[in-house]
Every structure is written in structure tokens, then in C-alpha cells.
Design a protein around this motif. Structure first.
Motif, PDB file in Angstrom:
ATOM      1  N   ASP A 170       0.851  -1.192   0.000  1.00  0.00           N
ATOM      2  CA  ASP A 170       0.000   0.000   0.000  1.00  0.00           C
ATOM      3  C   ASP A 170       0.887   1.242   0.000  1.00  0.00           C
ATOM      4  O   ASP A 170       1.546   1.543   1.001  1.00  0.00           O
ATOM      5  CB  ASP A 170      -0.913  -0.012   1.226  1.00  0.00           C
ATOM      6  N   ASP A 171       0.910   1.955  -1.100  1.00  0.00           N
ATOM      7  CA  ASP A 171       1.776   3.125  -1.218  1.00  0.00           C
ATOM      8  C   ASP A 171       1.410   4.236  -0.245  1.00  0.00           C
ATOM      9  O   ASP A 171       2.225   5.136   0.002  1.00  0.00           O
ATOM     10  CB  ASP A 171       1.730   3.667  -2.641  1.00  0.00           C
ATOM     11  N   GLU A 172       0.212   4.202   0.295  1.00  0.00           N
ATOM     12  CA  GLU A 172      -0.202   5.227   1.249  1.00  0.00           C
ATOM     13  C   GLU A 172       0.285   4.954   2.661  1.00  0.00           C
ATOM     14  O   GLU A 172       0.185   5.812   3.527  1.00  0.00           O
ATOM     15  CB  GLU A 172      -1.736   5.341   1.248  1.00  0.00           C
ATOM     16  N   VAL A 173       0.797   3.747   2.909  1.00  0.00           N
ATOM     17  CA  VAL A 173       1.280   3.385   4.246  1.00  0.00           C
ATOM     18  C   VAL A 173       2.750   3.744   4.375  1.00  0.00           C
ATOM     19  O   VAL A 173       3.575   3.342   3.548  1.00  0.00           O
ATOM     20  CB  VAL A 173       1.074   1.881   4.521  1.00  0.00           C
ATOM     21  N   GLY A 174       3.083   4.504   5.425  1.00  0.00           N
ATOM     22  CA  GLY A 174       4.466   4.872   5.672  1.00  0.00           C
ATOM     23  C   GLY A 174       5.096   4.120   6.823  1.00  0.00           C
ATOM     24  O   GLY A 174       6.307   3.910   6.848  1.00  0.00           O
ATOM     25  N   VAL A 175       4.282   3.698   7.803  1.00  0.00           N
ATOM     26  CA  VAL A 175       4.768   3.040   9.015  1.00  0.00           C
ATOM     27  C   VAL A 175       3.781   1.938   9.390  1.00  0.00           C
ATOM     28  O   VAL A 175       2.569   2.086   9.211  1.00  0.00           O
ATOM     29  CB  VAL A 175       4.914   4.038  10.186  1.00  0.00           C
ATOM     30  N   ILE A 176       4.308   0.847   9.927  1.00  0.00           N
ATOM     31  CA  ILE A 176       3.484  -0.274  10.372  1.00  0.00           C
ATOM     32  C   ILE A 176       3.606  -0.404  11.884  1.00  0.00           C
ATOM     33  O   ILE A 176       4.719  -0.458  12.420  1.00  0.00           O
ATOM     34  CB  ILE A 176       3.926  -1.591   9.707  1.00  0.00           C
ATOM     35  N   VAL A 177       2.474  -0.453  12.572  1.00  0.00           N
ATOM     36  CA  VAL A 177       2.444  -0.670  14.022  1.00  0.00           C
ATOM     37  C   VAL A 177       1.927  -2.077  14.276  1.00  0.00           C
ATOM     38  O   VAL A 177       0.883  -2.472  13.760  1.00  0.00           O
ATOM     39  CB  VAL A 177       1.543   0.367  14.723  1.00  0.00           C
ATOM     40  N   LEU A 178       2.675  -2.848  15.067  1.00  0.00           N
ATOM     41  CA  LEU A 178       2.256  -4.189  15.480  1.00  0.00           C
ATOM     42  C   LEU A 178       1.758  -4.121  16.908  1.00  0.00           C
ATOM     43  O   LEU A 178       2.485  -3.668  17.803  1.00  0.00           O
ATOM     44  CB  LEU A 178       3.419  -5.168  15.375  1.00  0.00           C
ATOM     45  N   ALA A 179       0.535  -4.587  17.137  1.00  0.00           N
ATOM     46  CA  ALA A 179      -0.096  -4.499  18.455  1.00  0.00           C
ATOM     47  C   ALA A 179      -0.707  -5.839  18.836  1.00  0.00           C
ATOM     48  O   ALA A 179      -0.862  -6.734  18.005  1.00  0.00           O
ATOM     49  CB  ALA A 179      -1.180  -3.417  18.441  1.00  0.00           C
ATOM     50  N   GLY A 180      -1.063  -5.966  20.105  1.00  0.00           N
ATOM     51  CA  GLY A 180      -1.782  -7.127  20.607  1.00  0.00           C
ATOM     52  C   GLY A 180      -3.048  -6.675  21.303  1.00  0.00           C
ATOM     53  O   GLY A 180      -3.008  -5.751  22.120  1.00  0.00           O
ATOM     54  N   SER A 181      -4.163  -7.296  20.990  1.00  0.00           N
ATOM     55  CA  SER A 181      -5.429  -6.894  21.607  1.00  0.00           C
ATOM     56  C   SER A 181      -5.506  -7.407  23.043  1.00  0.00           C
ATOM     57  O   SER A 181      -4.889  -8.406  23.397  1.00  0.00           O
ATOM     58  CB  SER A 181      -6.609  -7.416  20.792  1.00  0.00           C
ATOM     59  N   GLY A 182      -6.275  -6.693  23.864  1.00  0.00           N
ATOM     60  CA  GLY A 182      -6.464  -7.114  25.239  1.00  0.00           C
ATOM     61  C   GLY A 182      -5.360  -6.631  26.163  1.00  0.00           C
ATOM     62  O   GLY A 182      -4.670  -5.654  25.892  1.00  0.00           O
ATOM     63  N   LYS A 183      -5.186  -7.374  27.260  1.00  0.00           N
ATOM     64  CA  LYS A 183      -4.257  -6.959  28.313  1.00  0.00           C
ATOM     65  C   LYS A 183      -2.801  -7.217  27.967  1.00  0.00           C
ATOM     66  O   LYS A 183      -1.907  -6.634  28.585  1.00  0.00           O
ATOM     67  CB  LYS A 183      -4.591  -7.681  29.619  1.00  0.00           C
ATOM     68  N   HIS A 184      -2.546  -8.126  27.016  1.00  0.00           N
ATOM     69  CA  HIS A 184      -1.180  -8.571  26.768  1.00  0.00           C
ATOM     70  C   HIS A 184      -0.807  -8.491  25.292  1.00  0.00           C
ATOM     71  O   HIS A 184      -1.638  -8.740  24.416  1.00  0.00           O
ATOM     72  CB  HIS A 184      -1.001 -10.012  27.249  1.00  0.00           C
ATOM     73  N   PHE A 185       0.456  -8.188  25.037  1.00  0.00           N
ATOM     74  CA  PHE A 185       0.981  -8.183  23.674  1.00  0.00           C
ATOM     75  C   PHE A 185       0.991  -9.600  23.118  1.00  0.00           C
ATOM     76  O   PHE A 185       0.314  -9.899  22.141  1.00  0.00           O
ATOM     77  CB  PHE A 185       2.383  -7.583  23.673  1.00  0.00           C
ATOM     78  N   SER A 186       1.754 -10.497  23.742  1.00  0.00           N
ATOM     79  CA  SER A 186       1.742 -11.903  23.320  1.00  0.00           C
ATOM     80  C   SER A 186       2.442 -12.763  24.358  1.00  0.00           C
ATOM     81  O   SER A 186       3.555 -12.454  24.798  1.00  0.00           O
ATOM     82  CB  SER A 186       2.433 -12.098  21.974  1.00  0.00           C
ATOM     83  N   ALA A 187       1.795 -13.890  24.683  1.00  0.00           N
ATOM     84  CA  ALA A 187       2.376 -14.864  25.608  1.00  0.00           C
ATOM     85  C   ALA A 187       3.270 -15.867  24.889  1.00  0.00           C
ATOM     86  O   ALA A 187       3.759 -16.804  25.520  1.00  0.00           O
ATOM     87  CB  ALA A 187       1.274 -15.597  26.352  1.00  0.00           C
ATOM     88  N   GLY A 188       3.476 -15.703  23.587  1.00  0.00           N
ATOM     89  CA  GLY A 188       4.419 -16.555  22.868  1.00  0.00           C
ATOM     90  C   GLY A 188       3.753 -17.594  21.997  1.00  0.00           C
ATOM     91  O   GLY A 188       2.587 -17.462  21.610  1.00  0.00           O
ATOM     92  N   HIS A 189       4.503 -18.634  21.664  1.00  0.00           N
ATOM     93  CA  HIS A 189       3.983 -19.699  20.815  1.00  0.00           C
ATOM     94  C   HIS A 189       2.822 -20.411  21.502  1.00  0.00           C
ATOM     95  O   HIS A 189       2.813 -20.597  22.719  1.00  0.00           O
ATOM     96  CB  HIS A 189       5.073 -20.738  20.514  1.00  0.00           C
ATOM     97  N   ASP A 190       1.873 -20.852  20.696  1.00  0.00           N
ATOM     98  CA  ASP A 190       0.732 -21.602  21.199  1.00  0.00           C
ATOM     99  C   ASP A 190       1.167 -23.040  21.472  1.00  0.00           C
ATOM    100  O   ASP A 190       1.454 -23.797  20.542  1.00  0.00           O
ATOM    101  CB  ASP A 190      -0.389 -21.573  20.161  1.00  0.00           C
TER     102      ASP A 190
END
Length: 279
Positions: free
Chosen positions: A46-66
Motif C-alpha cells: 500500500d503506497d499510502e502506508v508509511g509506518v506499520i504498528v504491530l499491536a496485541g489486543s487485550g491486556k497482553h501483547f503476546s504470551a508466545g507460541h501456542d
């Protein structure tokens, strides 16, 4: 893209890619990994995107591998774009484990580290093991004061997660402390070690991340891509890529040892035992 595990949103010049398994602390199954790859590809194209933000929904970013939710999908195939190895399904023994982890862990993370657009990890709560890998591939990490970090997989007899960036993001002694103890360290300690870009109050996390993202998005796209490549190449010249390859081999030696001497390749550990051990 698998919308149920990853969401994608455009906010002006910023693409927001959000892991969306909050009920499992955003534990990463393969469906999520491939959905993340789809989302990052969409943002890059997407040529209109300049920066990508990676987020996690809820209370935690990520607890790791499932390693224990109902959505764990280690025995499933996916339509693959980022092919690093042949499909693990149908393979056995070390071939199975190596093929899967080369693709969905080490291979994907390396691919995302090389995205030509700047990436920012927005981290709150838990960022554990595989969660570290997702944060570490990003160019900047902005964390809230309640964030905490750990790579506890040594409890499985395994010397660190697959994307072995520890000595470069924590320094050699910080890496050894994190690995040897497997204990959590807080955002202030992570900042002291040079792992984080900023630590901010939880209530201000999103505002501060987008403030930084918007500032970066005003810079020339090609210049940003070249600057990112220059820094990444400098890290690789300091041994990051070859060190990671060597550590990946040791990682799979540990898996094979566990498979021969215990109940499974994880040394008999599961999500509950890892949590009880301090993860």
C-alpha cells in the motif's frame, strides 16, 4: 487474511496490525503467523502506508507460541507465501520440527525484519518467548510501564527461542541472565538493557506510539528503507544472522534430545507448567 486472529486497519499513513486472540494472551498459532504475514504484505504493498504498528489486543501483547490452546494447529498445512522449507505435514522426526520452525518462526521473523517500511511494536502486559520474537523484528519497541518480558524456554532444556537475537538486543550478559534464569524482567530493566525505545504510562501508550509513527511517516520513503537496510546490515556484520543460524541448530538439537529422553520435544512442559514456573 484470517480476520479472526489478526486485524488490519489504516489510520492515515499508519497501518495497524493487531494480534487478536486476547482470550489466550495472543498466543501464536500458525494461523496467526500466516495472517500476520498477509497483513504485513498488504501494508508494504500500500503506497499510502508509511509506518506499520504491530499491536496485541487485550491486556497482553503476546504470551508466545501456542503450546496448549484449542486452536493449536501444529499438524495443519497453510497456503504459504514465505516458503523457507518444504511443508512439515507428512514429515516425521526432526524433519517435521525443523521444517515447521524454519518456516513459521525463524523464516517468517527474518522476512518481517527486512520489511522495507519502518515497524513499531506497541507492547503492553506480557511479551514472553515467541512474543519477544515479534517485538524484536520491529525497528522500534515502545512499551507501557506494565509490560514484562521473559524467555523461559530453558525450562524445556531449549537454549532460547528460534529467532535468537538475544545478544544483540540485550547484550551478552543481559542475554545470559534472561536465558539462565528464565525470569521476567520489567520494562525499566528492558530499557536499561537497550531493548526498548521508550517506556510510557499505560494510559498514554497508543498516543505515544502514534505520535512517533506519524513523525516517522513524514520522512522520505526510500530514505527510510535505505536507513533501515543499513542498520540491519550492520547488525548482520556483527554476526547476528550467522549467530542465529548456529543457535537454531542448537535449538533443534535440544528438541531431538527431549524427544529421545522425555515424553515429547518440549521436555514434558506445557502452557500451565511454564506459567507456574514464572512465565
Amino acid at each position: 487474511m484470517a480476520e479472526e486472529v489478526v486485524s488490519y486497519e489504516r489510520r492515515g499513513r499508519i497501518a495497524v496490525v493487531t494480534m487478536n486472540r486476547p482470550e489466550y494472551r495472543n498466543a501464536q498459532n500458525s494461523a496467526m503467523t500466516y495472517a500476520l504475514d498477509d497483513a504485513f504484505t498488504r501494508a508494504v504493498n500500500d503506497d499510502e502506508v508509511g509506518v506499520i504498528v504491530l499491536a496485541g489486543s487485550g491486556k497482553h501483547f503476546s504470551a508466545g507460541h501456542d503450546i496448549g490452546t484449542p486452536g493449536r494447529d501444529v499438524d495443519q498445512s497453510f497456503e504459504r507465501r514465505a516458503v523457507q522449507w518444504w511443508d512439515h505435514v507428512g514429515a516425521s522426526g526432526g524433519d517435521n520440527r525443523f521444517a515447521r520452525e524454519m518456516e513459521v518462526y525463524l523464516g517468517m521473523c527474518r522476512r518481517w525484519r527486512e520489511l522495507p517500511k519502518p515497524t513499531i511494536a506497541m507492547v503492553q502486559g506480557a511479551c514472553i518467548a515467541g512474543g519477544l520474537m515479534l517485538a524484536w523484528v520491529c525497528d522500534l519497541i515502545i512499551a507501557s510501564e506494565d509490560a514484562f518480558f521473559a524467555d523461559p524456554v530453558l525450562r524445556m532444556g531449549i537454549p532460547g527461542v528460534e529467532y535468537f537475537a538475544h545478544p544483540w538486543v540485550l547484550g551478552p550478559r543481559g542475554a545470559k541472565e534472561a536465558l539462565f534464569t528464565g525470569q521476567r524482567f520489567d520494562a525499566n530493566r528492558a530499557y536499561e538493557l537497550g531493548m526498548l525505545s521508550k517506556v510510557v504510562p499505560r494510559a498514554e501508550l497508543e498516543e505515544r506510539v502514534f505520535e512517533t509513527a506519524e513523525q516517522i511517516a513524514t520522512m522520505p520513503r526510500f530514505g527510510l528503507a535505505l536507513a533501515k537496510k543499513a542498520v540491519n546490515q550492520a547488525e548482520d556484520l556483527m554476526g547476528m544472522r550467522s549467530g542465529m543460524d548456529a543457535a537454531f541448530g542448537l535449538h533443534h538439537l535440544a528438541h531431538a534430545h527431549n524427544a529421545e529422553t522425555s515424553t515429547d520435544s518440549l521436555g514434558g512442559q506445557d502452557a500451565r507448567s511454564m506459567r507456574e514456573g514464572g512465565a
